[in-house]
Design a protein around this motif. Sequence first.
Motif, PDB file in Angstrom:
ATOM      1  N   UNK A 166      -9.244  -4.158  -0.649  1.00 11.65           N
ATOM      2  CA  UNK A 166      -9.907  -4.290  -1.939  1.00 11.65           C
ATOM      3  C   UNK A 166      -9.148  -3.689  -3.101  1.00 11.65           C
ATOM      4  N   UNK A 167      -8.321  -2.688  -2.831  1.00 16.06           N
ATOM      5  CA  UNK A 167      -7.662  -1.981  -3.918  1.00 16.06           C
ATOM      6  C   UNK A 167      -6.144  -2.132  -3.931  1.00 16.06           C
ATOM      7  N   UNK A 168      -5.562  -2.590  -2.813  1.00 18.49           N
ATOM      8  CA  UNK A 168      -4.118  -2.700  -2.712  1.00 18.49           C
ATOM      9  C   UNK A 168      -3.583  -4.006  -3.272  1.00 18.49           C
ATOM     10  N   UNK A 169      -2.261  -4.107  -3.272  1.00 16.66           N
ATOM     11  CA  UNK A 169      -1.618  -5.294  -3.837  1.00 16.66           C
ATOM     12  C   UNK A 169      -0.296  -5.555  -3.124  1.00 16.66           C
ATOM     13  N   UNK A 170       0.108  -6.806  -3.124  1.00 16.00           N
ATOM     14  CA  UNK A 170       1.401  -7.209  -2.578  1.00 16.00           C
ATOM     15  C   UNK A 170       2.485  -6.967  -3.625  1.00 16.00           C
ATOM     16  N   UNK A 171       3.635  -6.438  -3.174  1.00 17.21           N
ATOM     17  CA  UNK A 171       4.765  -6.128  -4.058  1.00 17.21           C
ATOM     18  C   UNK A 171       4.426  -5.041  -5.072  1.00 17.21           C
ATOM     19  N   UNK A 172       3.490  -4.176  -4.730  1.00 17.02           N
ATOM     20  CA  UNK A 172       3.098  -3.105  -5.655  1.00 17.02           C
ATOM     21  C   UNK A 172       4.106  -1.966  -5.586  1.00 17.02           C
ATOM     22  N   UNK A 173       4.550  -1.481  -6.732  1.00 17.96           N
ATOM     23  CA  UNK A 173       5.418  -0.310  -6.802  1.00 17.96           C
ATOM     24  C   UNK A 173       5.148   0.436  -8.103  1.00 17.96           C
ATOM     25  N   UNK A 174       5.986   1.407  -8.390  1.00 17.92           N
ATOM     26  CA  UNK A 174       5.759   2.236  -9.567  1.00 17.92           C
ATOM     27  C   UNK A 174       6.002   1.487 -10.873  1.00 17.92           C
ATOM     28  N   UNK A 175       6.748   0.371 -10.805  1.00 15.99           N
ATOM     29  CA  UNK A 175       7.083  -0.378 -12.007  1.00 15.99           C
ATOM     30  C   UNK A 175       6.218  -1.612 -12.213  1.00 15.99           C
ATOM     31  N   UNK A 176       5.589  -2.097 -11.146  1.00 23.10           N
ATOM     32  CA  UNK A 176       4.796  -3.331 -11.247  1.00 23.10           C
ATOM     33  C   UNK A 176       3.510  -3.167 -10.451  1.00 23.10           C
ATOM     34  N   UNK A 177       2.390  -3.700 -10.984  1.00 28.12           N
ATOM     35  CA  UNK A 177       1.116  -3.557 -10.282  1.00 28.12           C
ATOM     36  C   UNK A 177       0.999  -4.425  -9.043  1.00 28.12           C
ATOM     37  N   UNK A 178       1.846  -5.457  -8.938  1.00 31.44           N
ATOM     38  CA  UNK A 178       1.778  -6.343  -7.786  1.00 31.44           C
ATOM     39  C   UNK A 178       0.637  -7.341  -7.880  1.00 31.44           C
ATOM     40  N   UNK A 179       0.491  -8.143  -6.833  1.00 30.16           N
ATOM     41  CA  UNK A 179      -0.567  -9.153  -6.765  1.00 30.16           C
ATOM     42  C   UNK A 179      -1.674  -8.627  -5.861  1.00 30.16           C
ATOM     43  N   UNK A 180      -2.863  -8.397  -6.378  1.00 29.66           N
ATOM     44  CA  UNK A 180      -3.948  -7.837  -5.553  1.00 29.66           C
ATOM     45  C   UNK A 180      -4.219  -8.701  -4.318  1.00 29.66           C
ATOM     46  N   UNK A 181      -4.473  -8.049  -3.207  1.00 31.54           N
ATOM     47  CA  UNK A 181      -4.759  -8.775  -1.964  1.00 31.54           C
ATOM     48  C   UNK A 181      -5.982  -9.672  -2.111  1.00 31.54           C
ATOM     49  N   UNK A 182      -6.975  -9.216  -2.860  1.00 28.16           N
ATOM     50  CA  UNK A 182      -8.184 -10.031  -2.996  1.00 28.16           C
ATOM     51  C   UNK A 182      -7.901 -11.310  -3.788  1.00 28.16           C
ATOM     52  N   UNK A 183      -6.943 -11.241  -4.719  1.00 28.87           N
ATOM     53  CA  UNK A 183      -6.541 -12.450  -5.443  1.00 28.87           C
ATOM     54  C   UNK A 183      -5.826 -13.412  -4.499  1.00 28.87           C
ATOM     55  N   UNK A 184      -4.997 -12.864  -3.627  1.00 32.43           N
ATOM     56  CA  UNK A 184      -4.290 -13.694  -2.638  1.00 32.43           C
ATOM     57  C   UNK A 184      -5.291 -14.376  -1.713  1.00 32.43           C
ATOM     58  N   UNK A 185      -6.330 -13.654  -1.302  1.00 34.30           N
ATOM     59  CA  UNK A 185      -7.357 -14.240  -0.433  1.00 34.30           C
ATOM     60  C   UNK A 185      -8.069 -15.383  -1.143  1.00 34.30           C
ATOM     61  N   UNK A 186      -8.399 -15.183  -2.427  1.00 36.41           N
ATOM     62  CA  UNK A 186      -9.065 -16.238  -3.194  1.00 36.41           C
ATOM     63  C   UNK A 186      -8.177 -17.463  -3.335  1.00 36.41           C
ATOM     64  N   UNK A 187      -6.896 -17.246  -3.629  1.00 37.43           N
ATOM     65  CA  UNK A 187      -5.964 -18.369  -3.759  1.00 37.43           C
ATOM     66  C   UNK A 187      -5.850 -19.119  -2.436  1.00 37.43           C
TER      67      UNK A 187
END
Length: 334
Positions: A166-187
């Motif tokens: 619910x709170x994590x993201x793909x490709x998340x790092x200190x410079x970019x927020x990444x793509x939230x996992x829940x958005x990936x599930x919806x897509x």
Amino acid sequence: MSSMTATLSSAGSRFFGKGATSINPGLVAALIVIFVFLSFYSPFFLSTSNLLNILKGVVVIGIASAGETVVIISGGFDLSVGSTAAAAGMLAAYMLEIGAGIWIAFLLAIVVGIVVGIVNGTIISYFHINPLITTLGMLSIVRGLAFVISGGREIVVKDEAWLELGKGALFEDSLAPGIPWIVIIAIATFVVIGLAMPRTPFGRYAYAIGSNIRAARLSGVSVNRWRLSFYVVCGMTAALAGLVLTARTGSARVLSSQTFELDVITAVILGGASLSGGRGTLWGTLIGLLLIGVINNGMILSQVPAFWQLVVKGSILLAAVLYDEFRRQRRDDT
């Protein structure tokens, strides 16, 4: 038979490919105008974090609306998606609380959606009870079962893997927020159902049954069986939405997702699906979702009181239904 063939052959063009051209241009224009206005109105609107918040805010509704779109295209209706989402999330949280593994908890939650879909589909298809009455009754039954499971209490989610969903993201790092996992599930949900619509009997028969159920029966389509499958898919997406909602909020509550079904139906009708069946696309539903998300975000940024937000949401739904009726009458006249 020829009319049935024409209906089936044109079903695919309503989704991907030519389906994009069937989206109401006024809806797209409204989305663009509101987006541009809010960009100038608030300095926070175009920030990366706010745009991600808009996406996160619509994913739960979006997942459920994917299944609801199929049901409405087929000429059906499902008001029980909000209660199904609440019950599925509650059952999964309860199973984890008593020591079951996360995969068992998730599987049982999806089974809840399947069972609700089977019951709805069976009563509507085989006993010919009005979908509105059937799913309204199921709304109360399933919400009541959620109370039974939890005893009316809130269950806090402690499983780290579920919370990360619910709170994590793909490709998340200190410079970019990444793509939230829940958005990936919806897509992924939209892609799977979207690809099934024009390319399989599942989608072609949804359009055919919604367009002319009598012609579908005369052409040898097992109408009752297919309508049952549409409600099962709707129940599954509602249950998945409940899991995502619980992961995002970190807790399962009996009264969560109240008025959820109104947002889902608003997105589907705004997107061009007809309550009389036979029309609609997931592309349209996606645009409707984004419009709702942008409007909700704009009201939050403008600090509109919560009760006025309900008034706006209800007005949008009423306007969408009135437009659908106007469009249907104009089509019948021609």
